[in-house]
Design an enzyme around this catalytic site. Structure first.
Site, PDB file in Angstrom:
ATOM      1  N   HIS A 120       0.860  -1.087  -0.115  1.00  0.00           N
ATOM      2  CA  HIS A 120      -0.063  -0.089   0.060  1.00  0.00           C
ATOM      3  C   HIS A 120       0.823   1.205   0.045  1.00  0.00           C
ATOM      4  CE1 HIS A 120       0.954  -0.530   4.132  1.00  0.00           C
ATOM      5  NE2 HIS A 120       0.771   0.862   4.335  1.00  0.00           N
ATOM      6  N   LEU A 121       0.218   2.583  -0.185  1.00  0.00           N
ATOM      7  CA  LEU A 121       0.825   3.610  -0.086  1.00  0.00           C
ATOM      8  C   LEU A 121      -0.016   4.694   0.878  1.00  0.00           C
ATOM      9  CD1 LEU A 121       0.890   2.752  -3.650  1.00  0.00           C
ATOM     10  CD2 LEU A 121       2.657   4.605  -3.464  1.00  0.00           C
ATOM     11  N   PRO A 205       5.763  14.892   2.759  1.00  0.00           N
ATOM     12  CA  PRO A 205       5.881  13.331   2.638  1.00  0.00           C
ATOM     13  C   PRO A 205       6.726  12.631   1.559  1.00  0.00           C
ATOM     14  CG  PRO A 205       3.865  14.334   1.845  1.00  0.00           C
ATOM     15  CD  PRO A 205       4.418  15.290   2.353  1.00  0.00           C
ATOM     16  N   HIS A 208       5.577   6.085  -0.953  1.00  0.00           N
ATOM     17  CA  HIS A 208       6.167   5.071  -1.228  1.00  0.00           C
ATOM     18  C   HIS A 208       5.532   3.710  -0.969  1.00  0.00           C
ATOM     19  CE1 HIS A 208       6.677   5.457   3.012  1.00  0.00           C
ATOM     20  NE2 HIS A 208       7.203   4.286   3.082  1.00  0.00           N
ATOM     21  N   LEU A 209       5.751   2.697  -1.718  1.00  0.00           N
ATOM     22  CA  LEU A 209       5.200   1.341  -1.636  1.00  0.00           C
ATOM     23  C   LEU A 209       6.610   0.599  -0.881  1.00  0.00           C
ATOM     24  CD1 LEU A 209       2.877  -0.245  -2.554  1.00  0.00           C
ATOM     25  CD2 LEU A 209       4.561  -1.119  -4.580  1.00  0.00           C
TER      26      LEU A 209
END
Length: 265
Positions: A120-121, A205, A208-209
């Site tokens: 998820h991100l 922010p 990212h994954l």
């Protein structure tokens, strides 16, 4: 995100309430005049019975060994639900093939690294919601993201992350295109957080994954030579440019063991 444990008998509770309902009143005829009722004798509960119900009313004791060594960011408390807003990513077979090359290489530097169970991100930090706030929170979130269009983004820059407490380290793929759309989504999520007096997302922010994680701060081992080698693997992977161009279709909120999906237009 526990049932209340049973405790030993005491002088309060339903038993006393039933006794109160049976107390004699002057002139009610329950006892003959001048006769004093015998007191009811209470016997102590054996230790063997009390030991059947260990624990405290505050909830179960955290055991990090049951969670791969992870430590809670905030303590468990009955009625509090850890809540997180994010964009899910359903990994394709080719993506897992890439991970099958990346992870063993990273494990030569940090053997304790393990693959993420899901991908998820994040669009929010992990926050605490009271149980009765969950549905109003989700409804407000749905209203905020309802007008957002689906979009493509690319995540192809290998980067090392830690959580705020430096108790966990992650290997992730940073978003290199689609950043503006993520910022717009976070802006709406932050407004909902503010409505409920919750912590908003980070000021600058790095979307990212996360691919893999380990307990502790492993930046020293993973940054530098290892990071360069991992990036070279990603850059040289077949069809990486197409593989790492991803499509977002929904925003998801996880609160305790409940999941709420909010499709984008």
């Amino acid at each position: 995100m526990s049932a209340a444990p049973l405790v030993g008998y005491s002088s309060s509770g339903s038993e006393d309430e039933s006794e109160d309902g049976m107390r004699t009143r002057p002139g009610d005829g329950s006892h003959r005049s001048g006769q004093t009722p015998l007191p009811r004798q209470r016997f102590p509960v054996p230790d063997s019975v009390l030991n059947m119900f260990p624990g405290t009313e505050e909830g179960p004791e955290d055991d990090s060994a049951k969670h791969g060594g992870r430590v809670r960011t905030f303590p468990h408390e009955r009625g509090n639900w850890a809540t997180h807003v994010y964009i899910p990513y359903e990994a394709k077979e080719e993506f897992l093939d890439l991970l099958d090359v990346l992870l063993p290489h990273a494990q030569t530097y940090v053997p304790r690294l393990v693959r993420m169970e899901a991908f998820h991100l994040s669009l929010s930090q992990s926050v605490v919601l009271r149980h009765h706030w969950i549905l109003p929170f989700v409804q407000a979130l749905k209203a905020r993201v309802a007008s957002f269009q689906r979009f493509f983004f690319t995540a192809n820059q290998v980067k090392i992350y830690t959580n705020q407490e430096k108790t966990r380290t992650f290997i992730g793929l940073e978003v290199t295109s689609g950043h503006a759309q993520f910022l717009d989504l976070v802006s709406e999520v932050d407004r909902v957080m503010e409505e409920f007096n919750l912590t908003t997302f980070y000021q600058d922010p790095s979307f990212h994954l996360s691919l893999a994680w380990c307990v502790g701060d492993a930046r020293l081992q993973l940054e530098g030579q290892c990071l360069q080698e991992l990036q070279a693997i990603v850059d040289g992977f077949e069809d990486a440019e197409v593989l790492l161009r991803m499509h977002t279709e929904q925003v998801r909120c996880k609160s305790g063991n409940k999941f709420f999906s909010m499709p984008l237009k």
